[in-house]
Design a protein around this motif. Sequence first.
Motif, PDB file in Angstrom:
ATOM      1  N   THR A   1     -20.605 -81.573 -34.321  1.00 15.57           N
ATOM      2  CA  THR A   1     -21.688 -80.792 -33.451  1.00 15.57           C
ATOM      3  C   THR A   1     -20.789 -79.554 -33.141  1.00 15.57           C
ATOM      4  OG1 THR A   1     -22.296 -82.702 -32.648  1.00 15.57           O
ATOM      5  CG2 THR A   1     -23.027 -80.896 -31.568  1.00 15.57           C
ATOM      6  N   LEU A   2     -21.716 -78.484 -33.388  1.00 16.81           N
ATOM      7  CA  LEU A   2     -21.393 -77.201 -32.812  1.00 16.81           C
ATOM      8  C   LEU A   2     -22.113 -76.943 -31.791  1.00 16.81           C
ATOM      9  CD1 LEU A   2     -19.789 -74.650 -34.326  1.00 16.81           C
ATOM     10  CD2 LEU A   2     -21.799 -73.937 -35.005  1.00 16.81           C
ATOM     11  N   VAL A   3     -21.431 -76.389 -30.701  1.00 17.22           N
ATOM     12  CA  VAL A   3     -21.937 -76.051 -29.383  1.00 17.22           C
ATOM     13  C   VAL A   3     -21.778 -74.373 -29.392  1.00 17.22           C
ATOM     14  CG1 VAL A   3     -21.765 -76.204 -26.782  1.00 17.22           C
ATOM     15  CG2 VAL A   3     -21.032 -78.114 -28.601  1.00 17.22           C
ATOM     16  N   ILE A   4     -23.022 -73.904 -28.882  1.00 14.53           N
ATOM     17  CA  ILE A   4     -23.282 -72.462 -28.732  1.00 14.53           C
ATOM     18  C   ILE A   4     -23.624 -71.939 -27.395  1.00 14.53           C
ATOM     19  CG2 ILE A   4     -24.393 -70.379 -29.669  1.00 14.53           C
ATOM     20  CD1 ILE A   4     -22.855 -72.003 -31.771  1.00 14.53           C
TER      21      ILE A   4
ATOM     22  N   ALA B   1     -21.017 -71.255 -40.033  1.00 17.53           N
ATOM     23  CA  ALA B   1     -20.313 -72.471 -39.452  1.00 17.53           C
ATOM     24  C   ALA B   1     -20.773 -73.783 -39.872  1.00 17.53           C
ATOM     25  CB  ALA B   1     -20.309 -72.353 -37.962  1.00 17.53           C
ATOM     26  N   ILE B   2     -22.118 -73.759 -40.074  1.00 15.70           N
ATOM     27  CA  ILE B   2     -22.887 -74.943 -40.367  1.00 15.70           C
ATOM     28  C   ILE B   2     -22.479 -75.218 -41.961  1.00 15.70           C
ATOM     29  CG2 ILE B   2     -24.805 -76.246 -41.110  1.00 15.70           C
ATOM     30  CD1 ILE B   2     -26.152 -74.659 -38.663  1.00 15.70           C
ATOM     31  N   LYS B   3     -22.280 -74.175 -42.654  1.00 24.38           N
ATOM     32  CA  LYS B   3     -22.208 -74.285 -44.068  1.00 24.38           C
ATOM     33  C   LYS B   3     -20.526 -74.415 -44.326  1.00 24.38           C
ATOM     34  CE  LYS B   3     -22.377 -71.646 -48.439  1.00 24.38           C
ATOM     35  NZ  LYS B   3     -22.815 -70.461 -48.896  1.00 24.38           N
ATOM     36  N   LYS B   4     -19.722 -73.921 -43.711  1.00 18.43           N
ATOM     37  CA  LYS B   4     -18.262 -73.930 -43.793  1.00 18.43           C
ATOM     38  C   LYS B   4     -17.533 -75.038 -43.124  1.00 18.43           C
ATOM     39  CE  LYS B   4     -14.136 -70.925 -44.261  1.00 18.43           C
ATOM     40  NZ  LYS B   4     -13.791 -69.735 -44.187  1.00 18.43           N
ATOM     41  N   LEU B   5     -18.228 -75.560 -42.224  1.00 23.47           N
ATOM     42  CA  LEU B   5     -17.626 -76.766 -41.618  1.00 23.47           C
ATOM     43  C   LEU B   5     -18.433 -78.124 -41.672  1.00 23.47           C
ATOM     44  CD1 LEU B   5     -16.850 -74.902 -37.971  1.00 23.47           C
ATOM     45  CD2 LEU B   5     -15.210 -75.244 -40.119  1.00 23.47           C
TER      46      LEU B   5
ATOM     47  N   ARG C   1     -24.400 -66.362 -37.639  1.00 27.93           N
ATOM     48  CA  ARG C   1     -23.038 -66.941 -37.693  1.00 27.93           C
ATOM     49  C   ARG C   1     -23.025 -68.582 -37.410  1.00 27.93           C
ATOM     50  NH1 ARG C   1     -20.079 -62.238 -36.211  1.00 27.93           N
ATOM     51  NH2 ARG C   1     -18.407 -62.970 -35.209  1.00 27.93           N
ATOM     52  N   VAL C   2     -23.779 -68.944 -36.678  1.00 24.33           N
ATOM     53  CA  VAL C   2     -24.139 -70.539 -36.602  1.00 24.33           C
ATOM     54  C   VAL C   2     -24.382 -70.940 -38.167  1.00 24.33           C
ATOM     55  CG1 VAL C   2     -25.576 -72.310 -35.853  1.00 24.33           C
ATOM     56  CG2 VAL C   2     -24.946 -70.272 -34.305  1.00 24.33           C
ATOM     57  N   ASP C   3     -24.990 -70.345 -38.634  1.00 22.15           N
ATOM     58  CA  ASP C   3     -25.482 -70.816 -40.281  1.00 22.15           C
ATOM     59  C   ASP C   3     -24.421 -71.020 -41.110  1.00 22.15           C
ATOM     60  OD1 ASP C   3     -28.052 -71.340 -39.963  1.00 22.15           O
ATOM     61  OD2 ASP C   3     -28.666 -69.434 -40.585  1.00 22.15           O
TER      62      ASP C   3
END
Length: 286
Positions: A10-13, A30-34, A26-28
């Motif tokens: 889970t990514l928290v923003i 992170a979603i792709k890379k992580l 930037r979120v996208d």
Amino acid sequence: MSNSENKAKTLVIGDMHLKEDLILSRVDQAIKKLNVNRVVFCGDYVDEWHSNRSIMLDAVDDFLTWIDGKRKHGFDVDFVLGNHDMQYLRGIPGPGTHADLYKEVSEALTYMKVQMACVVGNYVVTHAGITREWAYRFLTSDQRETPRTLSDALNEMFRRGDDKALAALDSAGPGRGGSEIASPLWADLSELYQDPLPGINQIVGHTPVESIDIWEIPTKEGARTKSKLIFCDTFSLTPGLIAVGDGSMLLVEGTSARVVTSEELGLKSWDMASWNWMNIYVLPFL
């Protein structure tokens, strides 16, 4: 916690304040890379220094378009309510509120399905955080027991929507210039430091920090405990439109949490990216 929850990333923003177009790219990344499975936002989607009606509507529209795309593909996104957002739902002016947009913003927030709190791993996520004083005044011992019971109790107060419940959720203490008790929408970092809810891991936004700040809650004697407070508001700007933080994000996997930097994602530094954004979206209208 189930095995699937343990494996989920889970990514928290932190607070976005109308910089949706810039932050979501930037979120996208992170979603792709992580290989992120879920994104949780900590609130304050609206209002920015020197913003106007056009900036507000464009940012809200960008956000809804992004949300629709994620939901269409079954991606999990959760939206925690911020103090700035609450002003539109209640129709009460606050710092930076665009009163002519109460209807448009409140409709967007309803469409997003905003909530007061959610659970990520073994953390409860709220916009500003839950102090001991607030929890002991408004919640029962059963409701204070775990991140899940806390989240459920806060969301139930929000769903009730009566004046007493909303006032309790939306009161500001001395740390934010108020005269009431610091609430989950208004508690300042200093108030959480002084009076954290013991035994509970929390993730919050609201107070700008230079980078994701992971703080172990101490006992009265000063010894550190395993409970943590994590502050995530790294995207906010000063009134002079200077970046306060570094644009870092939080990655939670099971019970572990770590900082994700712009450098790790191969992105332009946040101070440079936000300055470019301001030159396009804000400065021309001043």
